[in-house]
Write a protein that holds these residues in place. Structure first.
Motif, PDB file in Angstrom:
ATOM      1  N   ILE A 267       0.652  10.690   3.478  1.00 27.55           N
ATOM      2  CA  ILE A 267      -0.744  11.136   3.545  1.00 27.55           C
ATOM      3  C   ILE A 267      -1.598  10.350   2.558  1.00 27.55           C
ATOM      4  O   ILE A 267      -2.681   9.840   2.908  1.00 27.55           O
ATOM      5  N   LEU A 268      -1.128  10.230   1.324  1.00 26.76           N
ATOM      6  CA  LEU A 268      -1.880   9.507   0.294  1.00 26.76           C
ATOM      7  C   LEU A 268      -2.057   8.043   0.676  1.00 26.76           C
ATOM      8  O   LEU A 268      -3.140   7.470   0.490  1.00 26.76           O
ATOM      9  N   THR A 269      -1.022   7.440   1.229  1.00 27.58           N
ATOM     10  CA  THR A 269      -1.101   6.032   1.620  1.00 27.58           C
ATOM     11  C   THR A 269      -2.117   5.827   2.729  1.00 27.58           C
ATOM     12  O   THR A 269      -2.908   4.872   2.700  1.00 27.58           O
ATOM     13  N   ARG A 270      -2.129   6.718   3.718  1.00 25.38           N
ATOM     14  CA  ARG A 270      -3.113   6.594   4.805  1.00 25.38           C
ATOM     15  C   ARG A 270      -4.533   6.713   4.263  1.00 25.38           C
ATOM     16  O   ARG A 270      -5.422   5.942   4.637  1.00 25.38           O
TER      17      ARG A 270
ATOM     18  N   ALA B 248      -4.796  -3.961   3.879  1.00 27.00           N
ATOM     19  CA  ALA B 248      -3.899  -4.571   4.860  1.00 27.00           C
ATOM     20  C   ALA B 248      -2.442  -4.379   4.464  1.00 27.00           C
ATOM     21  O   ALA B 248      -1.581  -4.092   5.313  1.00 27.00           O
ATOM     22  N   LEU B 249      -2.150  -4.518   3.166  1.00 27.21           N
ATOM     23  CA  LEU B 249      -0.771  -4.373   2.700  1.00 27.21           C
ATOM     24  C   LEU B 249      -0.266  -2.945   2.909  1.00 27.21           C
ATOM     25  O   LEU B 249       0.834  -2.734   3.430  1.00 27.21           O
ATOM     26  N   LEU B 250      -1.082  -1.969   2.492  1.00 27.03           N
ATOM     27  CA  LEU B 250      -0.682  -0.576   2.696  1.00 27.03           C
ATOM     28  C   LEU B 250      -0.613  -0.240   4.177  1.00 27.03           C
ATOM     29  O   LEU B 250       0.273   0.504   4.620  1.00 27.03           O
ATOM     30  N   GLY B 251      -1.550  -0.778   4.960  1.00 26.90           N
ATOM     31  CA  GLY B 251      -1.552  -0.537   6.399  1.00 26.90           C
ATOM     32  C   GLY B 251      -0.319  -1.101   7.082  1.00 26.90           C
ATOM     33  O   GLY B 251       0.241  -0.484   7.994  1.00 26.90           O
ATOM     34  N   LEU B 252       0.120  -2.287   6.627  1.00 29.42           N
ATOM     35  CA  LEU B 252       1.339  -2.876   7.190  1.00 29.42           C
ATOM     36  C   LEU B 252       2.534  -1.971   6.915  1.00 29.42           C
ATOM     37  O   LEU B 252       3.385  -1.760   7.787  1.00 29.42           O
ATOM     38  N   GLY B 253       2.607  -1.444   5.698  1.00 31.85           N
ATOM     39  CA  GLY B 253       3.690  -0.518   5.383  1.00 31.85           C
ATOM     40  C   GLY B 253       3.673   0.700   6.282  1.00 31.85           C
ATOM     41  O   GLY B 253       4.728   1.158   6.757  1.00 31.85           O
ATOM     42  N   LEU B 254       2.473   1.214   6.560  1.00 29.23           N
ATOM     43  CA  LEU B 254       2.355   2.373   7.444  1.00 29.23           C
ATOM     44  C   LEU B 254       2.841   2.051   8.855  1.00 29.23           C
ATOM     45  O   LEU B 254       3.499   2.874   9.500  1.00 29.23           O
ATOM     46  N   LEU B 255       2.516   0.857   9.335  1.00 29.24           N
ATOM     47  CA  LEU B 255       2.974   0.454  10.662  1.00 29.24           C
ATOM     48  C   LEU B 255       4.492   0.391  10.732  1.00 29.24           C
ATOM     49  O   LEU B 255       5.091   0.613  11.783  1.00 29.24           O
ATOM     50  N   LEU B 256       5.113   0.103   9.595  1.00 31.23           N
ATOM     51  CA  LEU B 256       6.571   0.049   9.524  1.00 31.23           C
ATOM     52  C   LEU B 256       7.180   1.408   9.185  1.00 31.23           C
ATOM     53  O   LEU B 256       8.389   1.526   8.997  1.00 31.23           O
ATOM     54  N   GLY B 257       6.301   2.425   9.092  1.00 29.84           N
ATOM     55  CA  GLY B 257       6.770   3.764   8.791  1.00 29.84           C
ATOM     56  C   GLY B 257       7.143   3.988   7.348  1.00 29.84           C
ATOM     57  O   GLY B 257       7.936   4.889   7.033  1.00 29.84           O
ATOM     58  N   ARG B 258       6.565   3.185   6.435  1.00 29.35           N
ATOM     59  CA  ARG B 258       6.905   3.285   5.018  1.00 29.35           C
ATOM     60  C   ARG B 258       5.641   3.438   4.179  1.00 29.35           C
ATOM     61  O   ARG B 258       4.566   2.994   4.575  1.00 29.35           O
ATOM     62  N   SER B 259       5.810   4.050   3.021  1.00 34.56           N
ATOM     63  CA  SER B 259       4.721   4.116   2.048  1.00 34.56           C
ATOM     64  C   SER B 259       5.024   3.167   0.905  1.00 34.56           C
ATOM     65  O   SER B 259       5.952   3.392   0.121  1.00 34.56           O
ATOM     66  N   LEU B 260       4.266   2.081   0.813  1.00 37.00           N
ATOM     67  CA  LEU B 260       4.466   1.149  -0.292  1.00 37.00           C
ATOM     68  C   LEU B 260       4.044   1.771  -1.619  1.00 37.00           C
ATOM     69  O   LEU B 260       4.515   1.366  -2.677  1.00 37.00           O
ATOM     70  N   LEU B 261       3.152   2.752  -1.561  1.00 36.38           N
ATOM     71  CA  LEU B 261       2.771   3.456  -2.788  1.00 36.38           C
ATOM     72  C   LEU B 261       3.979   4.189  -3.377  1.00 36.38           C
ATOM     73  O   LEU B 261       4.191   4.193  -4.587  1.00 36.38           O
ATOM     74  N   ALA B 262       4.769   4.812  -2.506  1.00 32.29           N
ATOM     75  CA  ALA B 262       5.952   5.517  -2.980  1.00 32.29           C
ATOM     76  C   ALA B 262       6.920   4.543  -3.632  1.00 32.29           C
ATOM     77  O   ALA B 262       7.543   4.851  -4.652  1.00 32.29           O
ATOM     78  N   TYR B 263       7.037   3.360  -3.062  1.00 34.17           N
ATOM     79  CA  TYR B 263       7.933   2.332  -3.614  1.00 34.17           C
ATOM     80  C   TYR B 263       7.526   1.961  -5.029  1.00 34.17           C
ATOM     81  O   TYR B 263       8.368   1.718  -5.897  1.00 34.17           O
ATOM     82  N   VAL B 264       6.217   1.946  -5.286  1.00 36.62           N
ATOM     83  CA  VAL B 264       5.710   1.526  -6.590  1.00 36.62           C
ATOM     84  C   VAL B 264       5.615   2.673  -7.577  1.00 36.62           C
ATOM     85  O   VAL B 264       5.933   2.526  -8.765  1.00 36.62           O
ATOM     86  N   LEU B 265       5.181   3.852  -7.099  1.00 36.00           N
ATOM     87  CA  LEU B 265       4.786   4.914  -8.017  1.00 36.00           C
ATOM     88  C   LEU B 265       5.669   6.146  -8.012  1.00 36.00           C
ATOM     89  O   LEU B 265       5.388   7.102  -8.734  1.00 36.00           O
TER      90      LEU B 265
END
Length: 206
Positions: A145-148, A115-132
């Motif tokens: 792509i990786l986040t999806r 849900a957290l990663l999906g919310l970021g995708l809906l906002l057009g962002r990758s939360l994985l990129a923010y962290v890693l």
């Protein structure tokens, strides 16, 4: 999914770090195997070996997280959230004397990450990129792509856990929870890193 930190991370042996991270689930598995056929009575109430093993798991994971914090000066929010879920659902399992609560914990953890990663995708962002992004320099397209894909993986694991604990034996669930899910997630991440190599940026060129 960022990190709590007191300062820059302190150096720690990779083997010690892996032991502290992977040790608690393995200890739970060993304790469960030792106690699974036993019944314990506390305060006139009978508890199965699974529930006693679950209660024992709580201080083990807290001690492990405390050691990681002391040695490295940081804990990821994923680690903190997972430990919190173990404490909460371990307590519910003991309080209601019902092993289903602890089994549902895995669904909630994986579902929360999806849900957290999906919310970021809906906002057009990758939360994985923010962290890693510092540890793995990769083009924005690769991160999306990786986040999806990881969102879908977490969702599939959440659904899989629900099917497994509701339709299979406790023995089977414990084995899949301890070994199956982590190995599947590790293999998936390794496959994605290999598949997305053309999106990984060369730091020397940057």
């Amino acid at each position: 999914m960022a990190e709590h930190r007191t300062s820059d991370p302190k150096p720690i042996s990779p083997w010690l770090k892996q032991t502290l991270e992977l040790g608690p689930p393995l200890l739970f598995f060993v304790i469960y195997l030792r106690l699974r056929d036993e019944v314990f009575t506390f305060g006139g109430v009978e508890y199965s070996g699974f529930i006693v093993a679950t209660v024992a798991f709580v201080p083990i994971i807290l001690a492990s997280m405390g050691a990681l914090w002391w040695l490295t000066g940081r804990l990821s929010r994923m680690q903190v959230f997972t430990a919190l879920m173990v404490v909460v659902f371990g307590a519910l399992t003991a309080w209601f004397n019902d092993e289903r609560f602890f089994k549902m914990k895995t669904t909630i953890v994986y579902g929360f990450f999806a849900a957290l990663l999906g919310l970021g995708l809906l906002l057009g962002r990758s939360l994985l990129a923010y962290v890693l992004s510092e540890a793995l320099p990769m083009a924005q397209e690769g991160w999306m792509i990786l986040t999806r894909r990881l969102t879908g993986m977490f969702a599939a694991l959440a659904v899989g856990n629900e099917v497994i604990w509701r339709t299979m034996s406790t023995d089977t669930w414990v084995k899949i929870e301890t070994f199956g899910f982590p190995l599947l997630l590790f293999a998936f991440l390794w496959w994605q890193i290999v598949a997305l190599q053309h999106h990984i940026e060369d730091e020397e060129k940057g």
